[in-house]
Scaffold this motif. Structure first.
Motif, mmCIF file in Angstrom:
data_model
loop_
_atom_site.group_PDB
_atom_site.id
_atom_site.type_symbol
_atom_site.label_atom_id
_atom_site.label_comp_id
_atom_site.label_asym_id
_atom_site.label_seq_id
_atom_site.Cartn_x
_atom_site.Cartn_y
_atom_site.Cartn_z
ATOM 1 N N TYR A 123 0.850 -1.191 0.000
ATOM 2 C CA TYR A 123 0.000 0.000 0.000
ATOM 3 C C TYR A 123 0.882 1.237 0.000
ATOM 4 O O TYR A 123 1.843 1.317 0.769
ATOM 5 C CB TYR A 123 -0.913 0.008 1.220
ATOM 6 N N SER A 124 0.575 2.180 -0.892
ATOM 7 C CA SER A 124 1.248 3.475 -0.997
ATOM 8 C C SER A 124 2.747 3.290 -1.199
ATOM 9 O O SER A 124 3.188 2.316 -1.778
ATOM 10 C CB SER A 124 0.925 4.301 0.242
ATOM 11 N N SER A 125 3.533 4.196 -0.757
ATOM 12 C CA SER A 125 4.979 4.151 -0.995
ATOM 13 C C SER A 125 5.697 3.344 0.075
ATOM 14 O O SER A 125 5.175 3.104 1.157
ATOM 15 C CB SER A 125 5.556 5.566 -1.019
ATOM 16 N N GLY A 126 6.911 2.911 -0.263
ATOM 17 C CA GLY A 126 7.717 2.188 0.711
ATOM 18 C C GLY A 126 8.087 0.811 0.223
ATOM 19 O O GLY A 126 7.853 0.448 -0.918
ATOM 20 N N ASN A 127 8.710 0.058 1.127
ATOM 21 C CA ASN A 127 9.179 -1.295 0.822
ATOM 22 C C ASN A 127 8.414 -2.326 1.625
ATOM 23 O O ASN A 127 7.939 -2.047 2.727
ATOM 24 C CB ASN A 127 10.664 -1.434 1.170
ATOM 25 N N LYS A 128 8.333 -3.525 1.058
ATOM 26 C CA LYS A 128 7.783 -4.667 1.779
ATOM 27 C C LYS A 128 8.600 -5.896 1.428
ATOM 28 O O LYS A 128 8.861 -6.138 0.249
ATOM 29 C CB LYS A 128 6.324 -4.903 1.424
ATOM 30 N N GLU A 129 9.010 -6.626 2.446
ATOM 31 C CA GLU A 129 9.878 -7.785 2.219
ATOM 32 C C GLU A 129 9.165 -9.058 2.632
ATOM 33 O O GLU A 129 8.466 -9.110 3.647
ATOM 34 C CB GLU A 129 11.167 -7.616 3.032
ATOM 35 N N ASP A 130 9.369 -10.125 1.828
ATOM 36 C CA ASP A 130 8.819 -11.437 2.154
ATOM 37 C C ASP A 130 9.808 -12.479 1.655
ATOM 38 O O ASP A 130 9.828 -12.794 0.456
ATOM 39 C CB ASP A 130 7.442 -11.616 1.513
ATOM 40 N N GLY A 131 10.629 -12.964 2.561
ATOM 41 C CA GLY A 131 11.632 -13.950 2.170
ATOM 42 C C GLY A 131 12.614 -13.364 1.177
ATOM 43 O O GLY A 131 13.232 -12.332 1.428
ATOM 44 N N ARG A 132 12.744 -13.982 0.015
ATOM 45 C CA ARG A 132 13.690 -13.499 -0.996
ATOM 46 C C ARG A 132 13.117 -12.367 -1.844
ATOM 47 O O ARG A 132 13.814 -11.831 -2.703
ATOM 48 C CB ARG A 132 14.080 -14.672 -1.910
ATOM 49 N N PHE A 133 11.876 -12.008 -1.615
ATOM 50 C CA PHE A 133 11.191 -11.019 -2.452
ATOM 51 C C PHE A 133 11.038 -9.686 -1.704
ATOM 52 O O PHE A 133 10.687 -9.661 -0.535
ATOM 53 C CB PHE A 133 9.804 -11.529 -2.861
ATOM 54 N N THR A 134 11.292 -8.587 -2.412
ATOM 55 C CA THR A 134 11.079 -7.244 -1.889
ATOM 56 C C THR A 134 10.312 -6.437 -2.924
ATOM 57 O O THR A 134 10.722 -6.362 -4.081
ATOM 58 C CB THR A 134 12.405 -6.533 -1.575
ATOM 59 N N ALA A 135 9.193 -5.856 -2.490
ATOM 60 C CA ALA A 135 8.418 -4.969 -3.354
ATOM 61 C C ALA A 135 8.677 -3.538 -2.916
ATOM 62 O O ALA A 135 8.705 -3.231 -1.733
ATOM 63 C CB ALA A 135 6.942 -5.302 -3.266
ATOM 64 N N GLN A 136 8.864 -2.680 -3.900
ATOM 65 C CA GLN A 136 9.190 -1.285 -3.627
ATOM 66 C C GLN A 136 8.270 -0.389 -4.435
ATOM 67 O O GLN A 136 8.029 -0.650 -5.622
ATOM 68 C CB GLN A 136 10.645 -1.038 -4.029
ATOM 69 N N VAL A 137 7.723 0.643 -3.811
ATOM 70 C CA VAL A 137 6.827 1.575 -4.481
ATOM 71 C C VAL A 137 7.364 2.988 -4.312
ATOM 72 O O VAL A 137 7.655 3.415 -3.197
ATOM 73 C CB VAL A 137 5.396 1.493 -3.912
ATOM 74 N N ASP A 138 7.489 3.709 -5.408
ATOM 75 C CA ASP A 138 7.870 5.126 -5.393
ATOM 76 C C ASP A 138 6.753 5.894 -6.083
ATOM 77 O O ASP A 138 6.745 6.026 -7.309
ATOM 78 C CB ASP A 138 9.209 5.315 -6.110
ATOM 79 N N LYS A 139 5.818 6.381 -5.295
ATOM 80 C CA LYS A 139 4.660 7.061 -5.885
ATOM 81 C C LYS A 139 5.045 8.391 -6.528
ATOM 82 O O LYS A 139 4.410 8.829 -7.478
ATOM 83 C CB LYS A 139 3.578 7.279 -4.824
#
Lengths: 115, 116
Positions: free
Chosen positions: B51-67
């Motif tokens: 949700y919105s900006s920032g990072n989220k990590e789950d094991g080997r995966f990282t999702a990054q959002v730069d709004k």
């Protein structure tokens, strides 16, 4: 642990046939969707439904119709199959509200070939 | 201009490499961002949700959002051959993904190949 079930994985139909693709979900989701997926074109929305007996056209409804008589079941109908309807068809469902209602849950897809 | 742009690939990397997958978008109202993984001849499955900006990590995966840049990324560390799949980004304005204007907008997917 299957939650969205599409009745057939592979189908081969003849031009002009009436084709029924069935989708059932067991998660009590309000919304259900039919997409087709083609190389280079991505997912394209055909129809969706937000309630029993309700339906809304998506981006490419021509040549298709749908039926939702029960909450858990959403059928896609190809009135007269044509070769340009050869594609991968994906059913999906989603919740309107509630915890964990993130995004769509997809079925495994039906690969339809029209000859 | 398309709403969501995603390089189709294929992107081929050796096993163990860090993979970066990206999407750009034009609608500043998008607030919820997802990554789906789709194996060949299967339906997409939800991999990450932010949700919105920032990072989220789950094991080997990282999702990054730069709004501010309208740019989202998925990073895969220590990539494995089993990560070979098509990765689709998706986004929505609201939390509850219905249809029409409330629905998900998908990228076309990036085909990723991890070489053993």
């Amino acid at each position: 642990d299957v939650k969205v079930t599409q009745s057939s994985r592979y189908l081969v139909k003849r031009t002009g046939e009436k084709v029924f693709l069935e989708c059932v979900q067991d998660m009590d989701h309000e919304n259900m969707f039919w997409y087709r997926q083609d190389p280079g074109l991505g997912l394209r929305l055909i129809y969706f439904s937000y309630d029993v007996k309700m339906k809304e056209k998506g981006d490419i409804p021509e040549g298709y119709s749908v039926s939702r008589e029960k909450k858990e079941r959403f059928s896609l109908i190809l009135e007269s199959a044509s070769t340009n309807q050869t594609s991968m068809y994906l059913c999906a469902s989603s919740l309107n509200r509630g915890q964990g209602s993130y995004g769509y849950t997809f079925g495994s897809g039906t690969r339809l070939t029209v000859v | 201009q398309k709403e969501v742009e995603q390089d189709p690939g294929p992107l081929s990397v050796p096993e163990g490499a860090i993979v970066s997958l990206n999407c750009t978008y034009s609608n500043s109202a998008f607030q919820y961002f997802m990554w789906y993984r789709q194996y060949s001849r299967k339906g997409p499955e939800l991999l990450m949700y932010t949700y919105s900006s920032g990072n989220k990590e789950d094991g080997r995966f990282t999702a990054q959002v730069d709004k501010s840049s309208k740019y989202i990324s998925l990073f895969i560390r220590d990539s494995q051959p089993s990560d070979s799949a098509t990765y689709l980004c998706a986004m929505s304005v609201g939390m509850y993904s219905g249809g029409g204007a409330d629905g998900l907008t998908f990228g076309k997917g990036t085909h990723l190949i991890i070489q053993p």
